[in-house]
Design a protein around this motif. Structure first.
Motif, PDB file in Angstrom:
ATOM      1  N   ILE A  39     -82.256   8.140 -13.005  1.00 25.69           N
ATOM      2  CA  ILE A  39     -81.451   6.927 -12.810  1.00 25.69           C
ATOM      3  C   ILE A  39     -81.662   6.385 -11.403  1.00 25.69           C
ATOM      4  CG2 ILE A  39     -79.105   5.988 -12.830  1.00 25.69           C
ATOM      5  CD1 ILE A  39     -78.347   8.567 -14.481  1.00 25.69           C
ATOM      6  N   ASN A  40     -81.992   5.101 -11.318  1.00 26.89           N
ATOM      7  CA  ASN A  40     -82.073   4.419 -10.013  1.00 26.89           C
ATOM      8  C   ASN A  40     -81.243   3.148 -10.072  1.00 26.89           C
ATOM      9  OD1 ASN A  40     -84.947   5.879 -10.338  1.00 26.89           O
ATOM     10  ND2 ASN A  40     -84.398   5.718  -8.164  1.00 26.89           N
ATOM     11  N   ASP A  41     -80.374   2.981  -9.095  1.00 27.14           N
ATOM     12  CA  ASP A  41     -79.512   1.790  -9.032  1.00 27.14           C
ATOM     13  C   ASP A  41     -78.794   1.523 -10.354  1.00 27.14           C
ATOM     14  OD1 ASP A  41     -80.308   1.292  -6.415  1.00 27.14           O
ATOM     15  OD2 ASP A  41     -82.099   0.218  -7.111  1.00 27.14           O
ATOM     16  N   GLY A  42     -78.326   2.571 -10.984  1.00 29.32           N
ATOM     17  CA  GLY A  42     -77.535   2.418 -12.206  1.00 29.32           C
ATOM     18  C   GLY A  42     -78.356   2.194 -13.467  1.00 29.32           C
ATOM     19  N   ILE A  43     -79.668   2.099 -13.328  1.00 30.44           N
ATOM     20  CA  ILE A  43     -80.537   1.814 -14.483  1.00 30.44           C
ATOM     21  C   ILE A  43     -81.386   3.053 -14.797  1.00 30.44           C
ATOM     22  CG2 ILE A  43     -82.424   0.312 -15.322  1.00 30.44           C
ATOM     23  CD1 ILE A  43     -79.818  -1.225 -14.850  1.00 30.44           C
ATOM     24  N   ILE A  44     -81.603   3.285 -16.077  1.00 29.62           N
ATOM     25  CA  ILE A  44     -82.429   4.420 -16.495  1.00 29.62           C
ATOM     26  C   ILE A  44     -83.888   4.123 -16.139  1.00 29.62           C
ATOM     27  CG2 ILE A  44     -83.230   5.756 -18.490  1.00 29.62           C
ATOM     28  CD1 ILE A  44     -80.471   5.009 -19.814  1.00 29.62           C
ATOM     29  N   SER A  45     -84.479   4.996 -15.328  1.00 28.93           N
ATOM     30  CA  SER A  45     -85.867   4.749 -14.908  1.00 28.93           C
ATOM     31  C   SER A  45     -86.840   5.728 -15.566  1.00 28.93           C
ATOM     32  CB  SER A  45     -85.985   4.840 -13.385  1.00 28.93           C
ATOM     33  OG  SER A  45     -85.381   6.027 -12.928  1.00 28.93           O
ATOM     34  N   GLY A  46     -86.320   6.745 -16.227  1.00 29.77           N
ATOM     35  CA  GLY A  46     -87.190   7.670 -16.945  1.00 29.77           C
ATOM     36  C   GLY A  46     -86.359   8.528 -17.882  1.00 29.77           C
ATOM     37  N   PHE A  47     -86.944   8.907 -19.019  1.00 31.87           N
ATOM     38  CA  PHE A  47     -86.225   9.770 -19.967  1.00 31.87           C
ATOM     39  C   PHE A  47     -87.245  10.562 -20.762  1.00 31.87           C
ATOM     40  CE2 PHE A  47     -84.096  10.296 -24.217  1.00 31.87           C
ATOM     41  CZ  PHE A  47     -83.180  11.250 -23.788  1.00 31.87           C
TER      42      PHE A  47
END
Ligand code: GUN
Ligand code: ZN
Length: 471
Positions: A39-47
């Motif tokens: 998570i970066n800045d509240g957004i999912i950046s990898g899963f």
């Protein structure tokens, strides 16, 4: 670059609608044992799996949750902010319940202090139930609507709400004139629609409480702000429907009231729809409008059984979300909503059995009424997001979406859940998708907000169960 947050644990989420996948429902979902959510800045950046993604962890704080199951945050498609203090009122069906228990309480929300204290309780209860997004009713007072949005902003939550339009069937001092409603709605839209994670819904309360002029004001607002949502109630209770027909004699049925005023379409949600006709279901499907299924409320007020299997007709599917409809719904818990939705499905199937079929339901409905754990969690997350046209932002763990999720304690100290778990897996944590959904059915059947260990909003932990009673 600011440090990100990485959550390591066991994840379950939906990727598509499970209804068409009768034999292979598991294709609609994904379970990752020992996964990683970046998570970066509240957004999912990898899963993905920990193994795949662990090389990216240099600039992340890692939080490990090996004993829990992480699922997307729940979406409550229909709830009433100003009813938090009158949830569970005794004795009446819809119209008398509104007059006796609801309007006198909602009137108090003109007072900013009263509304602010209530908002605090309301949002805490939502988070404690694992709800990360709601579409909410406020009152006919702009003050209560401002307080609602301000509290949502303080907590970073994605919400949809709007000033309630009602100019009859309520005490005079609760009613708002169509002109004032129009002017105040415009001010609120200009201020809040798109501010942080807030979205605005033009909100005619229900046909019984709206004059022709009030519906025209809503129509005008939707023309001027086509990007706004529309939120209302429809066909909840037989007395209400009779009265709505008297108020709008030109309309053949309840749905036509909204069609005639240009409201039925994408981003339109109507709570309940218990007594919609087959033709009304067809028109909802065609328009891309949604119904919010509120089983706790429909049972608590004795309104009736919603035909989920009809809404899910593959030839004319209607968008469906789930809602508590708290305070007519007697809980904030979307887990309890799933439980009651499951029971309503089975009760509808009793009506379909043999000669008792008062609504002339077709037999395909029977299979579609049955709420498997895939279907239940779909409606509470990704399906709910689709119904309210937010699935590009929320609903599952797909990178690019907002990091709203819940950490479920699969035991939550309850014997019945421990029993489900013993049947399913040895160490208490699922190792494959079949085990995960078996356990999720246990949560649905026997759990409630005690199953919610943590609630995360846009990558920040905003609730921990061991914090009960604290901010
Ligand atoms: N119809 C109009 N207002 C309401 C409300 O507050 N709750 C429910 N359940 N139905 C309504
Ligand atoms: Zn409602």
């Amino acid at each position: 670059m600011e440090k990100g947050t990485a959550i390591r644990g066991n994840f379950f989420h939906l990727l598509k609608d499970p209804w068409p996948l009768i034999e292979k429902e598991s294709d609609s979902a994904q379970f990752i044992k020992d996964g990683l959510l970046l998570i970066n800045d509240g957004i999912i950046s990898g899963f993905g799996t920990y193994e795949e993604l662990s090389s990216r962890l240099d600039n992340y704080d890692v939080i490990h949750k090996p004993d829990h199951l992480l699922v997307p945050g729940f979406i409550d498609g229909h709830i009433h902010f100003p009813q938090v203090r009158v949830m569970g009122a005794y004795g009446n069906q819809l119209l008398d319940w509104l007059q006796n228990s609801i309007f006198p309480e909602e009137l108090k929300y003109r007072d900013r202090d009263y509304a602010t204290t209530a908002a605090h309780h309301f949002f805490r209860a939502l988070l404690g139930a694992g709800t990360t997004t709601c579409q909410a009713f406020t009152t006919s007072s702009p003050v209560s609507t401002e307080v609602f949005f301000d509290e949502a902003i303080a907590r970073g939550m994605r919400v949809i709400a709007g000033l309630t339009g009602i100019d009859k069937f309520a005490p005079d001092d609760y009613c708002i004139s169509p002109h004032e409603f129009y002017e105040e709605s415009k001010k609120l839209i200009e201020k809040y629609h798109g501010l942080d994670r807030c979205l605005y819904a033009i909100t005619p309360r229900f046909a019984v409480g709206c004059s022709e002029e009030m519906m025209q004001a809503c129509c005008q607002l939707k023309k001027e702000y086509p990007d706004c949502w529309v939120n209302t109630h429809i066909s909840e209770n037989p007395s209400e429907i009779r009265q709505a027909k008297e108020e709008f004699p030109d309309c053949f049925d309840y749905t036509e009231v909204h069609e005639k005023h240009g409201l039925l379409g994408p981003k339109f949600t109507a709570g309940h729809g218990v007594w919609l006709s087959n033709d009304e279901f067809r028109r909802f499907s065609h328009a891309g409008a949604a119904v919010c299924f509120c089983p706790l409320s429909n049972l608590f007020l004795g309104s009736g059984l919603f035909r989920l299997g009809k809404a899910m007709d593959p030839d004319q599917p209607v968008r469906v979300c789930l809602g508590t409809d708290m305070g007519a719904g007697n809980s904030f818990s979307m887990i309890r909503v799933m439980e009651e939705a499951y029971k309503v499905g089975l009760c509808n199937n009793t009506m379909l059995d043999g000669s008792v079929n008062p609504r002339e339901q077709d037999l395909g409905e029977s299979e579609r009424n049955k709420l498997s754990p895939y279907r239940a969690f779909y409606l509470a997350t990704l399906g709910g997001a689709k119904a309210i046209y937010l699935d590009h932002l929320i609903g599952n763990f797909v990178p690019g979406k907002e990091a709203d999720f819940v950490s479920l304690d699969l035991q939550a100290g309850q014997h019945a859940l421990a029993w489900h778990q013993q049947l399913t897996c040895l160490d208490g944590v699922p190792s494959a998708i079949d085990e995960a959904v078996e356990l999720l059915f246990g949560v649905l059947a026997c759990g409630d907000d005690r199953s919610v260990s943590e609630t995360w909003i846009a990558g920040k932990c905003r609730y921990q169960s061991n914090d009960r009673g604290v901010e």
